[in-house]
Scaffold this active site. Sequence first.
Site, PDB file in Angstrom:
ATOM      1  N   CYS A   5     -39.519   7.308  -3.246  1.00 30.58           N
ATOM      2  CA  CYS A   5     -39.193   8.733  -3.400  1.00 30.58           C
ATOM      3  C   CYS A   5     -38.382   8.966  -4.678  1.00 30.58           C
ATOM      4  O   CYS A   5     -37.277   8.425  -4.823  1.00 30.58           O
ATOM      5  CB  CYS A   5     -38.435   9.178  -2.146  1.00 30.58           C
ATOM      6  SG  CYS A   5     -37.347  10.571  -2.343  1.00 30.58           S
ATOM      7  N   CYS A  32     -35.010  10.630  -4.160  1.00 31.60           N
ATOM      8  CA  CYS A  32     -34.017   9.691  -3.605  1.00 31.60           C
ATOM      9  C   CYS A  32     -33.416   8.857  -4.728  1.00 31.60           C
ATOM     10  O   CYS A  32     -32.209   8.567  -4.727  1.00 31.60           O
ATOM     11  CB  CYS A  32     -34.668   8.756  -2.587  1.00 31.60           C
ATOM     12  SG  CYS A  32     -35.394   9.615  -1.191  1.00 31.60           S
TER      13      CYS A  32
END
Lengths: 627, 102
Positions: B28, B31
Amino acid sequence: MSNTIRYISQDHLITRQNRAEQEFLAAFAAEKPTLAAPKVVVNPYLINPLCALVMFTTPDAVAPTLTVHGKRYERENITHTFKPATEHVLPVLGLYEDFANQVTVSLPDGSSTTLTIVTGKLPEDVCRCLNVQASLDYLGDNIMFLSPAGKNLPVAYDYKGDIRWMLTENTMFDIKRMKNGNIVTGSSRFCHMPYNCTGLVEINLLGKIYKEYRMPGNYHHDHFEMEDGNLLALTQDFSRDTVEDMCVLLDRNTGYILKTWDYRRVLPMSVGGSGSQDAHDWFHNNAVWYDKRTHSLTFSGRHQDAVINLDYETGDLKWIIGDPEGWPQEMVDKYFFKPVGDLTRFDWQYEQHACVVCPDGDVMCFDNGQYRAKVKEKYIENRNNFSRGVRYRINTDKMEIEQVWQYGKERGQEFFSPYICNVEYYGEGHYMIHSGGIGREGGYAAKALGPFLDAQSPNVELRSITVEEKDGVVLYQLETEGNFYRAEKLPLYHDGDNLVLGDGQLIGSLEVTEEFDTVPETEEVFALPPSFHNLLIEEDEDRFVFHGRFEKGTLAMLCLEKEGESHNYFLNTSATWHLAMCSGAFLEKDERDIKIHISKLGLHGVFKIKLIVNDRKFQTGVSICCP
Amino acid sequence: MITEITEKEYGALNQSEPKLIEFYSKTCGPCKMLSFVLKDISKQKPEFPIYIIDFDENRELKERLGVKGFPTMLFFKEGLEVSRLEGLKQKPAIISAIDALA
């Protein structure tokens, strides 16, 4: 393969049109053509290949009449008489494509000239008429304008289904004619996914942009002209976590925002959700209507299955049309209506579009009907569903509602559009019902919205069906390829000024694009990013758009740098699934392809563009100039 | 201070202390960006405990805490979740949520 970056710097279309106009007017002034040999410019404003200008001078002020001859009969001719002048710059609208069009200009003294204006073929992917049932008796001078819901283009079809108008720019959402005869529609300039564009454009049917009204929260879905000419437009505040939940009033002259309505102030966001609702797009406002009689605003919110009414002055909630299941009881008691009349025929609307308030206060909308229930267990599959136009009579004293008309339920899935569409009220018993979002897979109503279907598959059909009904009789039906957001029936010429010369204007303001205040630790390398990223930077006068390809999960950031100053913009490389896609114009085929718009507002000077990809900061070799 | 933990280690945490638990995924982009944001915050608030948990490898815990996606930040005080932020956020929003625990 060597690493390359594509960079395009192009003036705004308004600037290019201004330049084009100045050039043909200068040539006109120099040549002083006469009626016998007028000057003809095809596609004078660069974006409508089915139009032209005919220019000539006369010694005295006279009112010329222009006729675009029909392909078949004299009865098909389009004729318009212009105001008296000595210098004539006459718009020729409604040319047939790929055809030697005959155009006659005649003067009151009986003199005339007939010209042949040859047009080329339209782009291959333009959506064609498949079937039309119409008559000249019914349509008269009108043609049917369809605004695109994807990468297709805005087009207009005559009574035979021939395309008589189109733009080669993918303008977005509704096409509405203003009191001055101009058209206002969404600009084609991308700002934010899924379908937010810079603002509204006011154009004539030649495609000349008079004004672009830029909006800091961008424009989506719908707008409405007020009696004083100011414009209501749907927008949002991108600094919040939610979208499509605000309306603004724009000053028609300056583009400034005069007033704002925020639905978060009057509606709870977590109740009454339709099948397509998520926390981000909780309301999904897709239509606005001002009703002078009640001095109120009516909005359609697809993701609450609700048509709501707010007091214009206070913004307070007055009523809600919709299935009350799932709403708090105190709201049901205060704002919702109780169905009365023949309840065997009554249906609530679900995921509706295009609310209209009739002169008598009745409320119409296009009831898309997607899911047709408030709870998952009762959701209806698209192939068992229907879409329709519906008219409700509401009594706001007794809080009662009666369904007084509908068209479409009887057609079942064949007329089913899970998204977009509109209805029009022409008079009592006379309506348009535009089901423009039909998607079929294997002959059945598809599960996915049109933009997510593979239109190239032989198993898939995208269709748009526009019906007009008068006193229960269908007098018009147009079926085309593709999906179209809305339909508007209009004549090509109007009684106002069909062309006003002079420079177009870019007014209002974009947002200051949100920066990211943390910059990852990276190693700066003096090289271009790998060619895989397929980078494209498109610079415009007031912003630029960065396009790139990134594997899901890549850490990516765009950096603008000059000595002592930097601005950093996070690039989200996560795959995003949109539950609503009312226009797929900006949708990429490859979900790894992303784009970001960065407004130049707040930036001054020349900035080098650099790109962070994971742990490295690359050069692009491109500099952006901000005034 | 940022510490990576597993769901087993989560149970051993001091429940009474205010803390931030972040669920992330290695696949991600937001993230990854958030990890730099949290590093910056940790520099500003070195005493405040920040725990990061791999969403994909600690499924039982994320289901127990009702975490649906990543990144998700849960703010705890005295063993109770006080607030949560979903998606990538900038420093002011996170610091404000931390300060609200005081």
